[in-house]
Design a protein around this motif. Sequence first.
Motif, PDB file in Angstrom:
ATOM      1  N   GLY A  72       2.352   1.868  -3.446  1.00 10.35           N
ATOM      2  CA  GLY A  72       1.176   2.489  -4.167  1.00 10.35           C
ATOM      3  C   GLY A  72       0.972   3.766  -3.990  1.00 10.35           C
ATOM      4  N   MET A  73       0.847   4.206  -2.847  1.00 12.58           N
ATOM      5  CA  MET A  73       0.721   5.548  -2.473  1.00 12.58           C
ATOM      6  C   MET A  73       1.730   6.545  -2.909  1.00 12.58           C
ATOM      7  SD  MET A  73      -2.226   5.889  -1.158  1.00 12.58           S
ATOM      8  CE  MET A  73      -3.647   5.130  -0.205  1.00 12.58           C
ATOM      9  N   LEU A  74       3.054   6.039  -2.753  1.00 12.99           N
ATOM     10  CA  LEU A  74       3.968   6.894  -3.024  1.00 12.99           C
ATOM     11  C   LEU A  74       4.102   7.169  -4.757  1.00 12.99           C
ATOM     12  CD1 LEU A  74       6.980   5.632  -0.907  1.00 12.99           C
ATOM     13  CD2 LEU A  74       6.158   7.793  -0.888  1.00 12.99           C
ATOM     14  N   PHE A  75       3.644   6.049  -5.377  1.00 13.88           N
ATOM     15  CA  PHE A  75       3.581   5.981  -6.745  1.00 13.88           C
ATOM     16  C   PHE A  75       2.608   6.902  -7.163  1.00 13.88           C
ATOM     17  CE2 PHE A  75       1.397   4.675 -10.807  1.00 13.88           C
ATOM     18  CZ  PHE A  75       2.594   4.686 -11.614  1.00 13.88           C
ATOM     19  N   PHE A  76       1.607   6.977  -6.631  1.00  8.16           N
ATOM     20  CA  PHE A  76       0.276   7.926  -7.010  1.00  8.16           C
ATOM     21  C   PHE A  76       0.678   9.352  -6.716  1.00  8.16           C
ATOM     22  CE2 PHE A  76      -2.391   4.061  -7.147  1.00  8.16           C
ATOM     23  CZ  PHE A  76      -2.562   3.970  -8.511  1.00  8.16           C
ATOM     24  N   HIS A  77       1.482   9.473  -5.565  1.00 10.85           N
ATOM     25  CA  HIS A  77       1.924  10.858  -5.086  1.00 10.85           C
ATOM     26  C   HIS A  77       2.804  11.367  -6.298  1.00 10.85           C
ATOM     27  CE1 HIS A  77       2.749  14.192  -2.536  1.00 10.85           C
ATOM     28  NE2 HIS A  77       4.226  13.926  -2.362  1.00 10.85           N
ATOM     29  N   VAL A  78       3.797  10.828  -6.692  1.00  8.17           N
ATOM     30  CA  VAL A  78       4.544  11.487  -7.766  1.00  8.17           C
ATOM     31  C   VAL A  78       4.289  11.388  -9.154  1.00  8.17           C
ATOM     32  CG1 VAL A  78       6.635  10.930  -5.867  1.00  8.17           C
ATOM     33  CG2 VAL A  78       6.150   9.197  -7.768  1.00  8.17           C
ATOM     34  N   ALA A  79       3.266  10.459  -9.270  1.00  4.12           N
ATOM     35  CA  ALA A  79       2.877  10.398 -10.773  1.00  4.12           C
ATOM     36  C   ALA A  79       2.126  11.619 -11.268  1.00  4.12           C
ATOM     37  CB  ALA A  79       1.953   9.083 -10.650  1.00  4.12           C
ATOM     38  N   PRO A  80       2.025  11.831 -12.371  1.00  4.83           N
ATOM     39  CA  PRO A  80       1.183  13.045 -13.094  1.00  4.83           C
ATOM     40  C   PRO A  80      -0.137  12.490 -12.576  1.00  4.83           C
ATOM     41  CG  PRO A  80       2.765  12.047 -14.630  1.00  4.83           C
ATOM     42  CD  PRO A  80       2.814  10.921 -13.398  1.00  4.83           C
ATOM     43  N   SER A  81      -0.773  13.933 -12.645  1.00  3.08           N
ATOM     44  CA  SER A  81      -2.429  13.812 -12.406  1.00  3.08           C
ATOM     45  C   SER A  81      -3.061  12.953 -13.178  1.00  3.08           C
ATOM     46  CB  SER A  81      -3.045  15.262 -12.385  1.00  3.08           C
ATOM     47  OG  SER A  81      -4.302  15.275 -12.402  1.00  3.08           O
ATOM     48  N   ASN A  82      -4.064  12.047 -12.570  1.00 10.09           N
ATOM     49  CA  ASN A  82      -4.822  11.234 -13.228  1.00 10.09           C
ATOM     50  C   ASN A  82      -6.084  11.147 -12.654  1.00 10.09           C
ATOM     51  OD1 ASN A  82      -4.590   9.073 -11.284  1.00 10.09           O
ATOM     52  ND2 ASN A  82      -2.450   9.051 -11.795  1.00 10.09           N
ATOM     53  N   VAL A 132       0.697  -1.215   0.088  1.00 15.04           N
ATOM     54  CA  VAL A 132       0.186  -0.172   0.078  1.00 15.04           C
ATOM     55  C   VAL A 132       0.857   1.207  -0.015  1.00 15.04           C
ATOM     56  CG1 VAL A 132      -1.853   1.310   1.384  1.00 15.04           C
ATOM     57  CG2 VAL A 132      -1.893  -1.225   1.087  1.00 15.04           C
ATOM     58  N   HIS A 133       2.081   1.272   0.781  1.00 16.08           N
ATOM     59  CA  HIS A 133       2.808   2.499   0.932  1.00 16.08           C
ATOM     60  C   HIS A 133       3.513   2.607  -0.398  1.00 16.08           C
ATOM     61  CE1 HIS A 133       5.566   5.353   2.462  1.00 16.08           C
ATOM     62  NE2 HIS A 133       6.506   4.659   2.271  1.00 16.08           N
ATOM     63  N   TRP A 182      -2.144   9.941   3.660  1.00 15.81           N
ATOM     64  CA  TRP A 182      -1.046   9.047   3.837  1.00 15.81           C
ATOM     65  C   TRP A 182       0.321   9.481   3.591  1.00 15.81           C
ATOM     66  CZ3 TRP A 182      -1.341   3.819   4.979  1.00 15.81           C
ATOM     67  CH2 TRP A 182      -0.616   2.821   4.816  1.00 15.81           C
ATOM     68  N   ILE A 183       0.564  10.294   2.831  1.00 15.11           N
ATOM     69  CA  ILE A 183       1.719  10.756   2.355  1.00 15.11           C
ATOM     70  C   ILE A 183       2.327  11.729   3.572  1.00 15.11           C
ATOM     71  CG2 ILE A 183       3.452  11.975   0.847  1.00 15.11           C
ATOM     72  CD1 ILE A 183       2.790   9.121  -0.045  1.00 15.11           C
ATOM     73  N   TYR A 184       1.715  12.927   3.646  1.00 16.55           N
ATOM     74  CA  TYR A 184       1.891  14.174   4.406  1.00 16.55           C
ATOM     75  C   TYR A 184       1.623  13.828   6.023  1.00 16.55           C
ATOM     76  CZ  TYR A 184       2.044  16.509   0.126  1.00 16.55           C
ATOM     77  OH  TYR A 184       2.259  17.076  -1.152  1.00 16.55           O
ATOM     78  N   PRO A 185       2.743  14.260   6.962  1.00 18.99           N
ATOM     79  CA  PRO A 185       4.011  15.206   6.434  1.00 18.99           C
ATOM     80  C   PRO A 185       5.279  14.127   6.313  1.00 18.99           C
ATOM     81  CG  PRO A 185       3.434  15.331   8.876  1.00 18.99           C
ATOM     82  CD  PRO A 185       2.462  14.486   8.513  1.00 18.99           C
ATOM     83  N   GLU A 186       4.884  12.876   6.938  1.00 16.41           N
ATOM     84  CA  GLU A 186       6.077  12.083   7.013  1.00 16.41           C
ATOM     85  C   GLU A 186       6.911  11.678   5.644  1.00 16.41           C
ATOM     86  OE1 GLU A 186       3.427  11.425   8.447  1.00 16.41           O
ATOM     87  OE2 GLU A 186       3.914  12.195  10.973  1.00 16.41           O
TER      88      GLU A 186
END
Length: 330
Positions: A141-151, A138-139, A164-168
């Motif tokens: 996957g979240m990192l991938f969608f965070h840095v991926a272009p808008s979709n 899951v982590h 999930w990502i912020y702030p850590e």
Amino acid sequence: MDGYDEGSGGGSAGPSGSGGPPGAAGQPGATGPVEPAPSRGSAAPSGPTGPRASAGPSGPSEPPSGPSEPPSGPSKPLSGPSEPPSGPSEPPSGPSEPPPEPSEPPSGSPRPGIAGLKLGHQIVAACALALIAVVAGVHIGMLFFHVAPSNTLTKRHGDVVDEWIYPEFEQNWKLFAPNPLQQNVAVQARAELRTAGGGVRTTDWYDLSAQDGATIDGSLLPSHTRQNELRRAWDFYVGSHDAQNRPVGLRGRLSERYVRRIAYLRLEREGPGGAGDEIARVQVRSRTTSVRPPKWSEEKVATKPVYRLVPWWSVTPDDLPLADAEGAAR
């Protein structure tokens, strides 16, 4: 032997007829066949066993002493051949021992890994490993969608990804962007003081980024706080506010408190006021200058610094360190 010699000596003359009468052998004048007589006469005193005893030990005694050595010689080859059997006896001893790999461990020895645990502990360990694998997936996957272009997925569930990502786990990809950051951003702060006499005084601007740079420069092990705390706090503020410094969502309010507390602590450490002076408000601004292009580049950039001024923030008891906050509450 004596009779055979005597008969041969006398009988040979008798039958041939040229030797004369048989008694001629005993006469003194018969010198031809009489020569062996003295040897018989000398051996006669020793008796019939004399010639055998003298002939046995004296003449043939040496040959037996010769052949006696070969038995002593062959005895060495016998000791030699006895060694080869000792050599071939070793290979059978090797295969007779079982190889260590096929040997099964003793029934009482503990088994390695999870297999060595009890059934209940094995179930708990398996569940823990499965949970870790799910969280890691899951982590990632979240990192991938965070840095991926808008979709479509990030547009619908962007809030879930941000929570999930912020702030850590925030990611900063400016260094690897198609257009890397080519600006120097310095964060500066100043304070408004309440003097002991009841007056108000404003300090000069303190370049906090320059202070961090001077501390890091030449240090073999620079502090992570000096390198990233102020920079990341300002990036956090800029990313959660619009151009008019209005906060966007809850993260905007959080970033304001974060930057305000950092500025207050740094100014308090500098001691801008005199005895009895207190910091009532703080103000922060950024000074952005473009990095000069290399001499061979034809790119033209503006060298004039650009400032972004943040409104005054009042210092609250929550912004004070723990000891000062307890004193203010009393």
